[in-house]
Structures are given as structure tokens and as C-alpha cells.
Write a protein that holds these residues in place. Sequence first.
Motif, short mmCIF file in Angstrom:
data_model
loop_
_atom_site.label_atom_id
_atom_site.label_comp_id
_atom_site.label_asym_id
_atom_site.label_seq_id
_atom_site.Cartn_x
_atom_site.Cartn_y
_atom_site.Cartn_z
N ARG A 89 0.81 -1.22 0.00
CA ARG A 89 0.00 0.00 0.00
C ARG A 89 0.85 1.27 0.00
NH1 ARG A 89 -4.34 -2.36 4.19
NH2 ARG A 89 -2.40 -3.04 5.09
N ARG A 90 1.90 1.29 0.79
CA ARG A 90 2.72 2.50 0.89
C ARG A 90 3.35 2.84 -0.47
NH1 ARG A 90 7.14 1.98 5.14
NH2 ARG A 90 8.17 0.85 3.48
N ALA A 93 0.63 4.03 -2.87
CA ALA A 93 0.22 5.41 -2.60
C ALA A 93 1.22 6.38 -3.22
CB ALA A 93 0.10 5.64 -1.10
N GLN A 94 2.48 6.06 -3.09
CA GLN A 94 3.52 6.91 -3.68
C GLN A 94 3.42 6.91 -5.21
OE1 GLN A 94 7.43 5.72 -2.48
NE2 GLN A 94 8.41 7.52 -3.34
N GLN A 107 -6.58 6.97 -1.64
CA GLN A 107 -6.95 6.25 -0.42
C GLN A 107 -8.12 5.31 -0.68
OE1 GLN A 107 -4.80 6.63 2.06
NE2 GLN A 107 -5.84 4.89 2.94
N GLY A 153 7.71 -1.45 -0.42
CA GLY A 153 6.84 -0.66 0.45
C GLY A 153 6.17 -1.41 1.59
N TYR A 154 6.62 -2.60 1.90
CA TYR A 154 5.99 -3.36 2.98
C TYR A 154 6.45 -2.83 4.34
CZ TYR A 154 4.11 -6.60 -0.37
OH TYR A 154 3.40 -7.14 -1.41
N PRO A 155 5.54 -2.78 5.31
CA PRO A 155 5.91 -2.33 6.65
C PRO A 155 6.94 -3.29 7.26
CG PRO A 155 3.51 -2.52 6.44
CD PRO A 155 4.12 -3.10 5.20
#
Length: 176
Positions: A89-90, A93-94, A107, A153-155
Motif C-alpha cells: 500500500r505505501r 500510494a507513492q 486512499q 513498500g511493505y511495513p
Amino acid sequence: MTTRGKTSPAPETDPEPNPHDIARAIVLRQLTMAPRSRRQLEDKLRAKGCDDEVARVVLDRMQEVGLVDDEAYAGMVVRSQQAGRGLARRALAQELRRKGVDDETAQEALEQIDDESERDRAQALVTKKLRSMHGLDAAVQTRRLAGMLARKGYPSALSWSVIRAAVSDAPEHQRD
């Protein structure tokens, strides 16, 4: 062209083409190559020297008829980039921000991805990458896998839990 000694008048050429027609042609050409966000199309029209007011009118009309739809575009980008490149997701979003999709629309599109599907995708990426890392030390595998997931982009908490489980389950790291 002559007919019995007479010349026919030259076809009239429009010395100044309609700027709306030019802008419309540019937009349609861009959309035939690939879907685009409204801002990408605005930027292209500006780069081609199109007046901002003409661009606004043409893009408003394209939006009315459904040829320019940032919501659909954002949804398509999220689905394709998450499935194809495995982006989290991150990173998505970028990517949407870079393509000119506003934050609210982005979003809404990102709500398609829940925590479980993001974890599943991370596990699939780690499993696939781990196959090519056979024979490497567990620390090296862990470091490389963490870097791969971070770039996508994974947490970090999700990455570490997926990596720990995958590396410890790898047959080469099992203790007999």
C-alpha cells in the motif's frame, strides 16, 4: 486540377486549427497508448503548448463522457501494480501520487487491499525469492529479503514476521 482549361479553386486550408480539436487529439492519442490520470493529461497538454483554459474544457468534457476517470485509473493501477510487481500500500500510494492522483482518490483505491492480502502477497514474494537463494546463510537471506520487501513498500513489522517464518521453515535451515 483543370477541367477544360479552367482551374478549380484550391481547397481551403484552415490557417489556424481549432485549439480544442488539437487538445482533444492529443488527449485521445495519449489515452490510446495507456490509461492516464487527469493530471498526467494536463501536464502533457501543457508540454505541447496548449492553453490551460482549453485543456480544462477538453478534459472536463472527456471526464463527462468517461474517458478520463481518476477513480477507475487509480483502481486499475492498484490492482495491476499489486498483482504484477507485488507493491504494498505505501509504495502504491507513492506511485499514485507520482501519477497525479489526489490523496482522497488514492486512499479509496488502496482500500481494495486489506492486511491479509498484503501479508499473502509478501509471503508469495518471499517464497519465490527464497528459491533463488538456496545455499546462502540465513542472515544473508534475511537481509536480502528485507531489502526486497522494503523497496516494495511493505511495513517492517510485517516483513520481519514473514521473513522469519519463511527462513526458519526453509529445509536448509532445519535442524535434524
